[in-house]
Enzyme design. Structure first.
Site, mmCIF file in Angstrom:
data_model
loop_
_atom_site.group_PDB
_atom_site.id
_atom_site.type_symbol
_atom_site.label_atom_id
_atom_site.label_comp_id
_atom_site.label_asym_id
_atom_site.label_seq_id
_atom_site.Cartn_x
_atom_site.Cartn_y
_atom_site.Cartn_z
ATOM 1 N N GLU A 174 -5.173 -2.508 6.857
ATOM 2 C CA GLU A 174 -4.103 -2.707 7.777
ATOM 3 C C GLU A 174 -5.011 -4.206 8.703
ATOM 4 O O GLU A 174 -4.077 -5.157 9.099
ATOM 5 C CB GLU A 174 -3.321 -1.729 8.310
ATOM 6 C CG GLU A 174 -2.470 -0.938 7.758
ATOM 7 C CD GLU A 174 -2.657 -0.367 6.787
ATOM 8 O OE1 GLU A 174 -4.280 0.497 7.180
ATOM 9 O OE2 GLU A 174 -1.957 -0.335 6.029
ATOM 10 N N HIS A 199 5.485 8.980 8.752
ATOM 11 C CA HIS A 199 6.206 8.136 7.872
ATOM 12 C C HIS A 199 7.430 8.014 8.946
ATOM 13 O O HIS A 199 8.871 8.031 8.141
ATOM 14 C CB HIS A 199 6.524 9.157 6.527
ATOM 15 C CG HIS A 199 5.954 8.574 6.046
ATOM 16 N ND1 HIS A 199 4.577 9.594 5.946
ATOM 17 C CD2 HIS A 199 4.860 7.342 5.010
ATOM 18 C CE1 HIS A 199 3.575 9.472 4.861
ATOM 19 N NE2 HIS A 199 4.077 8.436 4.466
HETATM 20 C C1 LIG Z 1 -3.551 3.767 6.465
HETATM 21 C C2 LIG Z 1 -2.520 4.386 5.842
HETATM 22 N N1 LIG Z 1 -1.416 2.727 4.442
HETATM 23 C C3 LIG Z 1 -1.078 2.733 3.784
HETATM 24 C C4 LIG Z 1 -0.462 4.445 3.187
HETATM 25 C C5 LIG Z 1 0.307 4.199 2.170
HETATM 26 N N2 LIG Z 1 -0.131 4.192 1.291
HETATM 27 C C6 LIG Z 1 -0.418 5.720 0.741
HETATM 28 S S1 LIG Z 1 -1.314 6.194 0.096
HETATM 29 C C7 LIG Z 1 -1.269 4.974 -0.382
HETATM 30 C C8 LIG Z 1 -2.124 4.619 -1.525
HETATM 31 C C9 LIG Z 1 -3.419 5.391 -1.236
HETATM 32 O O1 LIG Z 1 -4.242 4.831 -2.621
HETATM 33 P P1 LIG Z 1 -6.000 5.550 -3.082
HETATM 34 O O2 LIG Z 1 -6.717 5.711 -1.969
HETATM 35 O O3 LIG Z 1 -6.196 5.028 -4.026
HETATM 36 O O4 LIG Z 1 -5.524 6.934 -3.751
HETATM 37 P P2 LIG Z 1 -4.453 7.115 -4.597
HETATM 38 O O5 LIG Z 1 -3.113 8.128 -4.011
HETATM 39 O O6 LIG Z 1 -4.171 6.829 -5.594
HETATM 40 O O7 LIG Z 1 -4.861 9.427 -4.623
HETATM 41 C C10 LIG Z 1 -0.939 3.970 0.557
HETATM 42 C C11 LIG Z 1 -0.973 2.902 0.608
HETATM 43 C C12 LIG Z 1 -1.101 4.912 4.449
HETATM 44 N N3 LIG Z 1 -1.068 6.386 3.567
HETATM 45 N N4 LIG Z 1 -1.640 5.214 4.886
#
Ligand SMILES: Cc1ncc(C[n+]2csc(CCOP(=O)(O)OP(=O)(O)O)c2C)c(N)n1
Ligand SMILES: Cc1ncc(C[n+]2csc(CCOP(=O)(O)OP(=O)(O)O)c2C)c(N)n1
Ligand SMILES: [Mg+2]
Ligand SMILES: [Mg+2]
Lengths: 357, 324, 357, 324
Positions: free
Chosen positions: D60, D129
């Site tokens: 962000e 959320h």
């Molecule tokens: C700071 C933040 N930004 C956005 C989100 C929304 N969000 C939740 S999971 C995710 C993707 C995470 O991807 P990754 O780190 O590859 O982990 P995975 O879910 O693939 O295990 C996002 C964008 C969040 N939880 N926290």
């Protein structure tokens, strides 16, 4: 120069002796049991969500090997900083299945009082730190916990889980940098499952791997086949041992694939192809390990099937145990904000519905 | 009792508690061999070593994230943010993590971190060395927010903060670091959190303030006295959880309230104080609760003296309340 | 493998032809003039602060070569995101000395209305973006500005300045990563002056260089002798040219030394030795370049001394021009918060002292 | 006029303005080929291409930092923060940079960025959320804070935000994304910033609210009517700079005010509203200004319905004001 991908369980089913950890059959069965349990839990939980019995769920199907292998490498006293997708390590560390399932229901059977969404577990007694949804905030915390242990001269390490997406955050950078500077006993475990929700890792970073990023912080990064429970066990054990002995941090990139949706709110057909899914399905870590165990004569086909069935039953029992529990009492809304309830929360307690009666 | 400046009292609190409790560790930028840009940690690196007085890389999110992890694992970290203005890179760790750890873990994982941050204007610091961010933290459930205005309170409150089971944002009025001087009890000394201090008794108007504005309130009270107006001054010391009884008592006695802080006005802590007063003491009020605050602008460099509330503006508000 | 340090102006005074930029004598004199001006400004400004005539100052003494060399490499239309220590690039880009000095006084001669502390300049007309004190916030902004130019098909680049300390921030990581992913025409220019206030770079990161960190983002990092104005010019020119042509970002680490205090509030004797200072004084970039110019026959000793004197006089003239200006009018306190003044600031205007009359 | 949901109206605002103004670019996580987790940007990636509808890495601070740089260099970026709860890593860019650029550069460098963020509870999102962070931004001088409660306003206010010379925090009540349906003017349509909307006229009590609490206010007003109490409802639409005249007018008519929001109470925006009311309309007030708000706790998962202000609690406050 690309970093090599470490594999123990070769495609032809044979083992690379250099990368296979020294494990007894009984260890192999622990890995197997937990992988099956994890798979069964995911299946059941997704069904529970689809039928409206729980509100949300984050599966780790496809990532069982990295979960269970890394969890198996841990020792008592080690600290665990999981993300929302790492119930595998909790299971492996002995977090009771029923407590885990209770959290999904967010009712009185939830040891965390229904405070968080499903998949946000914790357990003080096994140093399993409370998951939060914001991605990667746990990384610098794992550096601090490791530092504390080191300061007291304890021979324990902290492992912290995160995804490929998490590697883009500022928190990743500051945590890696602090770990490098203070040489804390921290193992950074990145489950590179190829996607951050819809974003493929190729657009997450222009680096050719996540593991390479460790260079920037003066310590080692390794890439391991995240669908190979044996290689993951070995690599994680080595990293943890080095950490406990004062050798500093390691970054492990476990290359894997999220076979299911990001969460029950996600529709992965919007951003990835059938072909890609089929390609990775061939490397399904549970099938791969099952085949290995059969080939190695640790279990036969019938026994493998039975064990899978047992896992499903165990999950069903846990669901039965938890689902009927009463709702969380309204008073709990205002508890645990501070150690002692301050005046303003005592006043706000009057807003609770029961308070009218 | 020895006479100390506020910064010396802060130093004394840190060294005393480090002496008594081996779990206390300090971390922050330039706090080690250089002793901190305001010298709050002077001599501590030499005395307790670099493992307990940690010079950190330049990353507030790292400092706070690390401090949280330390607290989870049994230490009592005291993080210094060099200027409160630089706390924002750590905002996510504070608001998303530190404040919510106890709640989300149903009490399993408290995170008793103390964050010390020099706050407020008065040193010609412009936009980024002058801000007063307390409202952000008061609005964040789970945090305790403290601000001393005297050396004795600086020591006593900081010791209490380091013993609190909850995370504490400890804002230090940097304008008073060297100008506030006073007697400070030696040895182990604490001032309880959550208890305000009546700096001056009065009967006509209650001025409620904290930090570097307390001396301004005192200046205004002295002037008001010449005009025959008796001002009572409450120094909150702990902003939140507030000593609401002290506020109620004073306002219900005088029937008039002026809240005074240097942070921007809109949605500042003064808004909460004014709202609480009118909610809890409506029928006692003879005039609206008045606010004397900083402007709703970034903090200016050249016009700092005009930006900061002063005796003139405070007195105007006191008069306004009396003559309403 | 350590990254090599690129040097054009060798210790023996000769030039490495591969690393010397193609410059005419008149270019060399522009570099010289600006380095002298910068040195003279620092000297005068520190005196002004010591005698209470300005409130604060951040010198860049010892870093003139990296400032002037990189500034010289820029072209019209390029965007500049400086830190508080980069008045050199402003000078070189034609920011009027008197405007620069006016900002130090924070009076009516300050084009920024006395809003910020000294050293926080900006100038829209030359795309010199407003400096802010928080370290490294400008990095992702430089990625955005570069992206905007690229989107419109302009052949311009953005350069962003920061220090070794700045490389530890989350902002560094996210900026580098975004730049790599979008291949923006951004040049990340790190003035590694060995210290972040009191912290030596060896405790800032466990990496053996800052330049190496570029690897983690899929683009190139180079280490250049930051006290060598010619090598800096060359390396920066190349990086900017590549950026403008669609070749993506570059990280430049200019290895240099802050010869003075961090700022007028700092006492560097608390954290570094006389020996170290003496060691680096030998590499003083202004002396080094002066010696080269004399050896190369571009100026002789007398001319060099005259030019240094002229620079000092120019600074004095600027100070005279600005110091007597009236204070900033109180009304300006509430201007420029929004494009149009909203009701609440119109009301707050009544708090201004003059408003009583 | 077509009937749309709020999320469709948001989408229409974005696509219309992208069509009209090539400087508009969108950036955020998962907003491209997946169309955003709430589908606000559905179809835009296909239509305007990945260079104007940018899927970003997960950071962000990068999104906001990049958006600021884009705005400085002539674009009109609209950044999506996936959930308002995840805005904190960008807090430094917003508070230190975005809000202060115009001021610190004496007007030379305005940074007109729009930040869209789904805000508030109601979807079973738990701690992370569900948050309503508006008070942090209202307290930050230089920002405009907007929150629509209807589809038409969602479109019209977002278009105005994208044309504003100042940075706008555009909070979208996610609970209403699909439940709020209504007629939305086609084509170019804007609703001016800074103008509140009287949702319902009344004579006894003024309820001042915004976002997803506006329907709650309407429910309470309907109940109150049965009890013979006439409630006037003001939907602020722009939280700050506030339409203070609309508030003054309503409160001075009814003499009673209830402020209603779902964000935590202490130092919430309700505190500012209540304070302004008592400052500006003291002699009109027949009862203290009442606040109906979320609890001063993190946002809970299982007890979400109890956490959120509802008709019962709003009605209690209305009755309390009338019977004071
Ligand atoms: C700071 C933040 N930004 C956005 C989100 C929304 N969000 C939740 S999971 C995710 C993707 C995470 O991807 P990754 O780190 O590859 O982990 P995975 O879910 O693939 O295990 C996002 C964008 C969040 N939880 N926290
Ligand atoms: C986010 C932030 N934290 C702390 C500070 C206080 N501070 C100002 S300059 C500085 C050191 C910067 O070092 P470096 O990046 O190496 O740049 P240099 O000053 O050496 O040019 C620090 C810690 C700040 N300005 N911003
Ligand atoms: Mg992933
Ligand atoms: Mg430096």
């Amino acid at each position: 120069m690309e970093l090599p991908l470490l594999v123990a369980l070769r495609e032809d089913g044979s083992l690379d002796p250099a990368l296979a950890p020294a494990l007894q059959n009984e260890d192999l069965l622990v890995l197997f049991r937990n992988m099956l349990l994890l798979r069964a839990l995911d299946e059941k939980a997704i069904n529970l969500q689809r039928s409206g019995r729980i509100g949300f769920y984050v599966p780790c199907t496809g990532q069982e090997a990295m979960e269970i292998g890394s969890g198996f490498a841990l020792k008592e006293g080690d600290w665990i900083f999981p993300s929302y997708r790492d119930h595998g390590v909790a299971l492996l560390r002995g977090y009771p299945l029923a407590t885990l399932v209770g959290q999904l229901f967010g009712n009185a059977s939830d040891a965390m009082k229904g405070r968080q969404m499903p998949n946000h577990w914790c357990d003080r007694s096994i140093n399993l730190v409370s998951v939060s949804s914001p991605v990667a905030t746990q990384l610098p915390q794992a550096v601090g916990a490791a530092y504390a242990a080191k300061l007291r001269g304890e021979k324990v390490a902290a492992i912290v889980y995160f995804g490929d997406g998490g590697s883009s955050t500022g928190a990743f950078h500051v945590a890696m940098n602090f770990a490098g500077v203070y040489r804390t006993p921290t193992v950074f475990f990145c489950g590179n499952n190829q996607y951050a929700i819809s974003l493929p890792v190729s657009r997450q970073t222009a680096s050719d791997s996540i593991a390479r990023k460790a260079d920037a912080y003066g310590f080692e990064g390794v890439r391991v086949d995240g669908n190979d429970v044996l290689a993951v066990t070995k690599v994680t054990r080595d990293a943890l041992a080095r950490a406990r002995e004062g050798g500093g941090p390691t970054l492990i990139e476990a290359v894997t694939y999220r076979m299911g949706p990001h969460s029950t709110s996600d529709d992965p057909t919007r951003y990835r192809s059938e072909e890609e899914i089929a390609e990775w399905a061939k490397r399904d870590p549970v099938r791969r390990f099952t085949e290995y165990l059969q080939k190695a004569g640790v279990v036969d086909g019938v026994e493998a099937a039975n064990r899978a069935e047992e896992a499903r039953e165990e999950v069903l029992r846990a669901v039965k145990e938890c689902e009927g529990a009463p709702p969380v009492p309204p008073e709990s809304l205002v508890e645990d904000v501070y150690a002692e309830m301050p005046w303003h929360l005592i006043e706000q307690r009057k807003w609770l519905p029961h308070a009218e009666e | 009792m020895p006479v100390m400046t506020l910064i010396q009292a802060i130093n004394a609190a840190l060294s005393g508690e480090m002496e008594r409790n081996p779990a206390v560790v300090l971390l922050g930028e330039d706090i080690g061999n250089s002793g901190g840009v305001f010298r709050a940690t002077e001599g501590l690196w030499e005395r307790f070593g670099p493992e307990r007085v940690m010079d950190t890389p330049l990353a507030e999110a790292g400092i706070l994230g690390m401090a949280i992890g330390m607290a989870l694992n049994g230490l009592r970290p005291v993080a210094e943010i060099q200027f409160a203005d630089f706390i924002y890179p750590a905002f996510d760790q504070i608001v998303s993590e530190l404040a919510k750890f106890r709640y989300r873990s149903a009490g399993q994982f408290p995170a008793p971190v103390v964050i010390r941050a020099p706050s407020g204007g008065g040193i010609g610091g412009g936009l980024y060395h002058s801000q007063s961010p307390e409202a952000y933290f008061v609005h964040t459930a789970g945090l305790t927010v403290v601000m001393p205005s005297t050396p004795a309170d600086g020591k006593g409150l900081l010791v209490s903060a380091m013993r609190s089971p909850d995370p504490v944002i400890f804002l230090e009025p940097k304008a008073l670091y060297r100008t506030a001087k006073g007697e400070v009890p030696e040895g182990e000394y604490d001032v309880p959190l959550g208890k305000a201090h009546t700096v001056r008794e009065g009967t006509d108007v209650s001025v409620i303030s904290y930090g570097a504005m307390v001396p301004v309130a005192e200046g205004a009270a002295a002037e008001a006295e010449k005009e025959g107006v008796s001002v009572e001054i409450t120094d909150l010391r702990t902003l939140w959880p507030l000593d609401v009884e002290a506020v109620d008592r004073s306002v219900q006695k005088t029937g008039r309230a002026v809240v005074l802080h240097e942070a921007p006005r809109t949605c500042g802590f003064g808004a909460e104080l004014a709202t609480l007063v009118q909610e809890r003491s409506f029928l006692h009020l003879k005039a609206p609760v008045a606010r004397v605050t900083g402007f709703d602008t970034p903090f200016p460099y050249a016009l700092e003296k005009i930006y900061l509330p002063d005796v003139r503006r405070t007195l105007d508000a006191v008069r306004g309340a009396v003559n309403f």
